[in-house]
Design a protein around this motif. Structure first.
Motif, PDB file in Angstrom:
ATOM      1  N   LEU A  58       0.805  -1.207   0.000  1.00 57.74           N
ATOM      2  CA  LEU A  58       0.000   0.000   0.000  1.00 57.74           C
ATOM      3  C   LEU A  58       0.844   1.265   0.000  1.00 57.74           C
ATOM      4  O   LEU A  58       0.616   2.188  -0.764  1.00 57.74           O
ATOM      5  N   PHE A  59       1.851   1.290   0.890  1.00 56.48           N
ATOM      6  CA  PHE A  59       2.626   2.520   1.031  1.00 56.48           C
ATOM      7  C   PHE A  59       3.925   2.417   0.231  1.00 56.48           C
ATOM      8  O   PHE A  59       4.996   2.228   0.774  1.00 56.48           O
ATOM      9  N   GLU A  60       3.757   2.493  -1.074  1.00 62.70           N
ATOM     10  CA  GLU A  60       4.897   2.415  -1.962  1.00 62.70           C
ATOM     11  C   GLU A  60       4.833   3.560  -2.942  1.00 62.70           C
ATOM     12  O   GLU A  60       3.755   4.026  -3.305  1.00 62.70           O
ATOM     13  N   TRP A  61       5.968   4.032  -3.335  1.00 60.57           N
ATOM     14  CA  TRP A  61       6.015   5.059  -4.366  1.00 60.57           C
ATOM     15  C   TRP A  61       7.008   4.638  -5.419  1.00 60.57           C
ATOM     16  O   TRP A  61       8.140   4.345  -5.060  1.00 60.57           O
ATOM     17  N   PRO A  62       6.659   4.549  -6.673  1.00 65.07           N
ATOM     18  CA  PRO A  62       5.327   4.796  -7.241  1.00 65.07           C
ATOM     19  C   PRO A  62       4.289   3.745  -6.802  1.00 65.07           C
ATOM     20  O   PRO A  62       4.662   2.600  -6.550  1.00 65.07           O
ATOM     21  N   PRO A  63       3.003   4.139  -6.757  1.00 62.78           N
ATOM     22  CA  PRO A  63       1.958   3.176  -6.359  1.00 62.78           C
ATOM     23  C   PRO A  63       1.869   2.039  -7.370  1.00 62.78           C
ATOM     24  O   PRO A  63       2.093   2.244  -8.559  1.00 62.78           O
ATOM     25  N   ILE A  65      -0.181  -0.161  -9.573  1.00 62.68           N
ATOM     26  CA  ILE A  65      -1.537  -0.192 -10.121  1.00 62.68           C
ATOM     27  C   ILE A  65      -2.069  -1.629 -10.089  1.00 62.68           C
ATOM     28  O   ILE A  65      -3.243  -1.876  -9.828  1.00 62.68           O
ATOM     29  N   TRP A 258      -5.205   2.898   5.753  1.00 58.10           N
ATOM     30  CA  TRP A 258      -5.947   2.940   4.491  1.00 58.10           C
ATOM     31  C   TRP A 258      -6.431   1.575   4.043  1.00 58.10           C
ATOM     32  O   TRP A 258      -7.501   1.461   3.444  1.00 58.10           O
TER      33      TRP A 258
END
Lengths: 294, 305
Positions: A58-63, A65, A258
């Motif tokens: 969930l808490f990753e960047w980039p999200p 998809i 979230w």
């Protein structure tokens, strides 16, 4: 028809095969564009599902998809560590009470609006339309005081009564629409055969109005299920919360769980949304009959 | 006595007063009068008192003082402008999306019923859930919308949508129009279907392109629907509470505090329910003006052949 005329006209100008291909390409492009728009429109739904299943990614960047792994941990957590089950039960109780109450009252009032034309029913019709124009907050502030005085504050039954009052005008209007489509001759025949007027209504017309009755029941159930504002104001203690209010409690000052929030959203939204999509067709024809005419 | 078969039995001069509709309407009438109209009356009365929520019985009659105070209250004037900004922006976006998608769906495409359902889905979701999904998608750190905007080069770094005064309103308008456009779309779709094909054909014979056909056939054909739809959209956004309250509560720094939300916040945060009632009463007057316009337009339309 339109595209046929379109291609027929261009056919005269350009070569037949070329224009047919052009028309096909154009409609294919339009179709692809429609699909792209539909995808964008339902993306929030998709994101809700994906986020509820991906507690690790969930808490990753980039999200991501497309989630790398699927876990049902969030669903487990909301039922064991949070009071979601209690809130779900409260929501079901309030929505059921609201819809039963609302339907029974709306059947009678809707029938009167449909079958009796007079000063009183006319005034009642205006009363209903007018009620749709009132600002909810100006109602809710005094209602809060009234509910405290009557001892209805912080009770599920009080909330159901308030919900029903807010839904009743539309439910009555929908019910009237369904009765309007049932011919009056049947009732008159029943009266000639010795039925009372009330008897003709309950035994002859009402059974024919069952589809409408189902729509109105479902409509008031969904609206009661989704309702947030009255519940936020008229219910105080956590054990009496409904799910719409409970959902906002996942948001704390500093962090939001979230995955759990989205899992609870799925649990909350899915039954209502599925129900809504089933009855939506009848709602639109009922609600827009005034707005769209010929 | 001859009975008109198309009409229900109704009292004539010879028969006694017909009580049946009274009994049928009474329950609904009493509930609506008690829980919708009585609170409004009480709210208007409250607006002439300096009542506070916790010391309710100590409120004193102060005449028009609340209304006079509103005139010099910057929070009130801020809310008036926020209400109209929000109303106008949501109306434009909702209408724009609704019309665009209605035009896309008003064609013969494969799987039209299914695609139509996809487009209606936002309307089916509870407002609170719509808000929560968008708050998550707009998250300043991990929000997927921020990611998409950065990737597309529209913004250079993820933005804190809900905590910056300038961005909260666009975020709110985005959620509102996403959730509400299907309503506009369905009404416009019904309106589009009343425009006869011959008008398009005639325009095409005259050599009108797609754009000119839209301006000269589609828009005039939708005129009657448009007026009413636009009024409904504006009215709804003036009255809307759940979405705004759940998303921003009126903040940050009152940037999204419409008159509806101001009424609520003044009553329950500042406990000044007399003053809150005055704000609500002003909103009521604004809504009534718009509603009168609405009824006037409906009445004029039903008179037309």
């Amino acid at each position: 028809m339109r595209s046929f005329v379109n291609s027929a006209r261009t056919m005269g100008a350009v070569s037949a095969a070329g224009s047919a291909r052009l028309a096909f390409l154009r409609s294919a492009a339009a179709f692809a564009f429609t699909l792209l728009c539909a995808g964008l429109v339902i993306f929030p739904y998709y994101w809700m599902f994906v986020s509820s299943l991906g507690s690790s990614s969930l808490f990753e960047w980039p999200p991501r998809i497309i989630p790398s792994s699927i876990s049902f941990k969030a669903y487990e957590k909301i039922f064991t560590e949070r009071a979601v089950l209690t809130w779900l039960t409260n929501t079901a109780v309030v929505a059921s009470a609201t819809s039963i109450f609302c339907t029974i009252v709306a059947i009678n009032a809707g029938y009167a609006l449909s079958r009796f034309r007079g000063k009183m029913t006319g005034a009642f019709g205006i009363f209903i339309l007018f009620s749709q124009m009132l600002p909810a907050t100006l109602i809710v502030v005094p209602l809060y005081v009234i509910f405290r005085q009557l001892g209805l504050y912080n009770t599920l039954i009080g909330l159901a009564i308030a919900d029903a009052a807010f839904i009743l005008p539309l439910a009555t209007w929908l019910m009237k629409g369904f009765f309007d489509r049932i011919p009056i001759d049947l009732e008159e025949q029943a009266q000639i055969d010795g039925c009372s007027r009330m008897g003709a209504f309950y035994r002859v017309t009402l059974p024919l109005a069952i589809p409408g009755l189902v729509v109105v029941t479902a409509f008031s159930f969904i609206t009661g299920w989704d309702e947030f504002f009255l519940a936020r104001t008229l219910i105080a203690t956590q054990s009496n919360w409904v799910l719409s209010v409970g959902l906002t409690s996942f948001e704390s000052q500093y962090s939001v769980a979230w995955d759990e929030m989205m899992a609870a959203s799925v649990v909350f939204a899915l039954p209502a949304a599925a129900f809504f999509l089933v009855i939506q067709r009848y709602l639109v024809s009922g609600l827009t009959s005034g707005a769209v005419k010929g | 006595m001859k009975r008109d078969p198309s009409m229900a039995p109704r009292p004539s001069r010879a028969t006694p007063f017909d009580w049946m509709p009274v009994w049928l309407i009474a329950p609904a009438g009493i509930i609506m009068a008690g829980l919708l109209f009585y609170p409004i009356v009480r709210g208007i009365t409250l607006s002439f008192f300096n009542t506070r929520l916790l010391r309710y019985s100590e409120g004193q009659f102060i005449g028009l003082a609340n209304y006079v105070a509103l005139g010099s209250d910057p929070a009130f004037w801020n809310s008036v402008s926020v209400t109209f900004t929000y109303g106008l922006a949501t109306m434009l976006c909702t209408y724009g999306l609704g019309l665009g998608f209605a035009l896309l769906l008003n064609r013969e495409i494969p799987g039209r019923g299914f695609i139509r359902t996809l487009f209606i889905m936002p309307w089916a979701i509870p407002e609170v859930v719509a808000v929560m999904i968008f708050v998550w998608m707009l998250d300043a750190q991990y929000g997927v919308i921020n990611y998409a905007l950065v990737e597309a080069g529209i913004i250079s770094a993820p933005a804190a949508w809900l905590t910056s005064a300038g961005l909260a309103m666009p975020a709110l308008v985005l959620v509102t129009s996403w959730q509400q456009f299907p309503f506009a779309m369905l009404i416009l779709l019904a309106g589009l279907q009343t425009i006869p094909d011959e008008q398009y054909e005639a325009a095409m014979m005259d050599g009108a392109g797609v754009f000119r056909r839209f301006i000269h056939v589609t828009l005039p054909g939708l005129r009657a629907v448009n007026v009413i739809l636009i009024l409904i959209l504006i009215l709804n956004s003036f009255r809307r509470v759940t979405m705004i309250y759940a998303m921003t509560g009126g903040g940050p720094a009152r940037a999204t505090e419409t008159l509806s939300i101001l009424t609520y916040n003044v009553a329950f945060q500042y406990q000044r329910i007399g003053y809150a009632a005055a704000v609500g009463a002003v909103l009521l007057v604004i809504l009534l003006c718009f509603s009168l316009a609405y009824f006037f337009l409906i009445a004029r339309r039903s008179e037309a052949p």
